[in-house]
Scaffold this motif. Structure first.
Motif, mmCIF file in Angstrom:
data_model
loop_
_atom_site.group_PDB
_atom_site.id
_atom_site.type_symbol
_atom_site.label_atom_id
_atom_site.label_comp_id
_atom_site.label_asym_id
_atom_site.label_seq_id
_atom_site.Cartn_x
_atom_site.Cartn_y
_atom_site.Cartn_z
ATOM 1 N N ASP A 157 32.471 36.416 84.180
ATOM 2 C CA ASP A 157 33.626 35.577 83.859
ATOM 3 C C ASP A 157 33.200 34.164 83.494
ATOM 4 O O ASP A 157 33.875 33.500 82.703
ATOM 5 N N ARG A 158 32.066 33.711 84.043
ATOM 6 C CA ARG A 158 31.565 32.366 83.737
ATOM 7 C C ARG A 158 30.815 32.307 82.414
ATOM 8 O O ARG A 158 30.618 31.241 81.857
ATOM 9 N N GLN A 159 30.377 33.448 81.917
ATOM 10 C CA GLN A 159 29.622 33.463 80.666
ATOM 11 C C GLN A 159 30.550 33.397 79.458
ATOM 12 O O GLN A 159 31.621 33.999 79.448
ATOM 13 N N CYS A 160 30.070 32.714 78.411
ATOM 14 C CA CYS A 160 30.801 32.742 77.139
ATOM 15 C C CYS A 160 30.664 34.120 76.482
ATOM 16 O O CYS A 160 31.632 34.650 75.928
ATOM 17 N N LEU A 161 29.452 34.672 76.514
ATOM 18 C CA LEU A 161 29.184 35.979 75.941
ATOM 19 C C LEU A 161 29.369 37.027 77.029
ATOM 20 O O LEU A 161 28.752 36.945 78.091
ATOM 21 N N LYS A 162 30.194 38.000 76.784
ATOM 22 C CA LYS A 162 30.605 38.930 77.834
ATOM 23 C C LYS A 162 29.713 40.166 77.886
ATOM 24 O O LYS A 162 30.149 41.304 77.752
ATOM 25 N N ILE B 205 18.708 30.383 78.235
ATOM 26 C CA ILE B 205 19.182 31.679 77.740
ATOM 27 C C ILE B 205 20.002 32.291 78.860
ATOM 28 O O ILE B 205 19.472 32.916 79.775
ATOM 29 N N ASP B 206 21.304 32.078 78.813
ATOM 30 C CA ASP B 206 22.136 32.493 79.939
ATOM 31 C C ASP B 206 23.490 33.071 79.538
ATOM 32 O O ASP B 206 24.350 33.284 80.379
ATOM 33 N N GLY B 207 23.677 33.365 78.248
ATOM 34 C CA GLY B 207 24.953 33.901 77.806
ATOM 35 C C GLY B 207 26.074 32.878 77.765
ATOM 36 O O GLY B 207 27.227 33.213 77.565
ATOM 37 N N GLY B 208 25.714 31.594 77.972
ATOM 38 C CA GLY B 208 26.714 30.541 77.881
ATOM 39 C C GLY B 208 27.376 30.175 79.198
ATOM 40 O O GLY B 208 28.574 29.878 79.221
ATOM 41 N N VAL B 209 26.607 30.185 80.292
ATOM 42 C CA VAL B 209 27.160 29.762 81.578
ATOM 43 C C VAL B 209 27.169 28.218 81.682
ATOM 44 O O VAL B 209 28.168 27.609 82.024
ATOM 45 N N VAL B 210 26.026 27.623 81.380
ATOM 46 C CA VAL B 210 25.934 26.164 81.438
ATOM 47 C C VAL B 210 25.933 25.588 80.042
ATOM 48 O O VAL B 210 25.643 26.268 79.063
ATOM 49 N N VAL B 211 26.280 24.334 79.935
ATOM 50 C CA VAL B 211 26.285 23.630 78.659
ATOM 51 C C VAL B 211 25.329 22.447 78.782
ATOM 52 O O VAL B 211 25.463 21.622 79.689
ATOM 53 N N THR B 212 24.338 22.374 77.904
ATOM 54 C CA THR B 212 23.348 21.310 77.942
ATOM 55 C C THR B 212 23.595 20.343 76.799
ATOM 56 O O THR B 212 24.324 20.620 75.860
ATOM 57 N N GLU C 228 31.450 42.838 92.561
ATOM 58 C CA GLU C 228 32.231 41.593 92.623
ATOM 59 C C GLU C 228 31.417 40.412 92.084
ATOM 60 O O GLU C 228 31.940 39.587 91.322
ATOM 61 N N ALA C 229 30.148 40.344 92.468
ATOM 62 C CA ALA C 229 29.302 39.249 91.998
ATOM 63 C C ALA C 229 29.082 39.333 90.493
ATOM 64 O O ALA C 229 29.104 38.310 89.785
ATOM 65 N N LEU C 230 28.870 40.538 89.989
ATOM 66 C CA LEU C 230 28.667 40.715 88.556
ATOM 67 C C LEU C 230 29.908 40.307 87.772
ATOM 68 O O LEU C 230 29.813 39.640 86.734
ATOM 69 N N ALA C 231 31.064 40.711 88.243
ATOM 70 C CA ALA C 231 32.315 40.375 87.549
ATOM 71 C C ALA C 231 32.553 38.873 87.540
ATOM 72 O O ALA C 231 32.956 38.299 86.526
ATOM 73 N N ALA C 232 32.273 38.218 88.669
ATOM 74 C CA ALA C 232 32.475 36.767 88.754
ATOM 75 C C ALA C 232 31.530 36.031 87.827
ATOM 76 O O ALA C 232 31.920 35.056 87.160
ATOM 77 N N HIS C 233 30.295 36.484 87.764
ATOM 78 C CA HIS C 233 29.321 35.803 86.899
ATOM 79 C C HIS C 233 29.655 36.031 85.431
ATOM 80 O O HIS C 233 29.572 35.110 84.617
#
Length: 256
Positions: free
Chosen positions: A213-218, A248-255, A206-211
């Motif tokens: 979903d937040r990434q731009c790169l799947k 380096i986070d697969g696109g979770v946050v935007v700086t 569940e945690a992996l799927a939720a995270h």
């Protein structure tokens, strides 16, 4: 590990990595070895088997120094030992960390101090220890591992998040202080990297799927995804980059 880039100036460079025998740190040790660097790393757990494997697979033998980096005197001795073996440290990677989950209500003064000791204090004193030789040599690169936790405002480990935010302030301050000496100081903020520890403790489906979903790169991040970013920051390829946080986070946050 398959090398995806070669940074020629890292050949024979003296590199010191905290926590370089497991998780992301082990991938960093291997990455630098495959660049031809002379690598020393510190860690609490015995890493003899890892050292032997690295020598077999890369043809280079890292120097393992067993110590608790929260013992600042022991950390300083380890850095001095690495310098004696490989020459003055040119690249410092402050990688070791502990992201133990906890709630605010659970935090005692002792827990808080321990969290800051490993996630912040050791980074500062490692920097302090390598700066004189870097200054004498005309420069060097320091890379402080933070994480995106403070950018996301994550709950579940407030002492860790606080230390990570503080590391970014420290990185900027040291970059300003030692820039005139040719020393670059940058932070690297990984996203959720699926090390064995993460998979064992917290990576539920569940945690992996939720995270994801937040990434731009799947695709989930693996330790090797962080290596090239660190090599870039260590190399003269990034010679005019300092006081920055590379995410380096697969696109979770935007700086920016």
């Amino acid at each position: 590990m398959c090398a995806t880039a070669t940074f020629h100036d890292l050949q024979d460079a003296s590199v010191f990595i905290t926590g370089g025998g497991s998780g992301i740190g082990a991938s960093l040790t291997e990455g630098f070895l495959r660049q031809g660097a002379r690598v020393a790393f510190a860690g609490r757990s015995d890493a003899t088997e890892f050292v032997e494997r690295m020598q077999r697979e890369s043809g280079q033998r890292p120097l393992f120094i067993q110590c608790d980096i929260t013992d600042i005197d022991a950390l300083k001795v380890a850095i001095a030992q690495a310098s004696q073996a490989h020459g003055p440290i040119r690249v410092l990677v402050n990688n070791a960390a502990n992201d133990q989950r906890h709630s605010t209500e659970q935090v005692t003064e002792e827990f808080w101090d321990r969290a800051q000791d490993i996630n912040l204090k050791a980074h500062f004193f490692a920097c302090q220890s390598v700066v004189p030789a870097m200054t004498k040599a005309g420069g060097g690169s320091i890379i402080n591992f933070t994480s995106i936790s403070y950018m996301m405002g994550n709950a579940g480990y407030p002492a860790y998040v606080a230390a990570n935010s503080a590391l970014n302030g420290m990185t900027r301050a040291l970059a300003r202080e030692f820039g005139p000496d040719g020393i670059r100081v940058n932070a690297l903020a990984p996203g959720w990297v699926l090390t064995d520890k993460q998979l064992d403790k917290w990576a539920t489906p569940e945690a992996l799927a939720a995270h994801l979903d937040r990434q731009c790169l799947k695709a989930h991040l693996k330790p090797k995804d962080i290596v090239d970013g660190v090599l870039f920051l260590a190399s003269n390829t990034s010679r005019m980059m300092t006081g920055q946080a590379l995410v380096i986070d697969g696109g979770v946050v935007v700086t920016g």
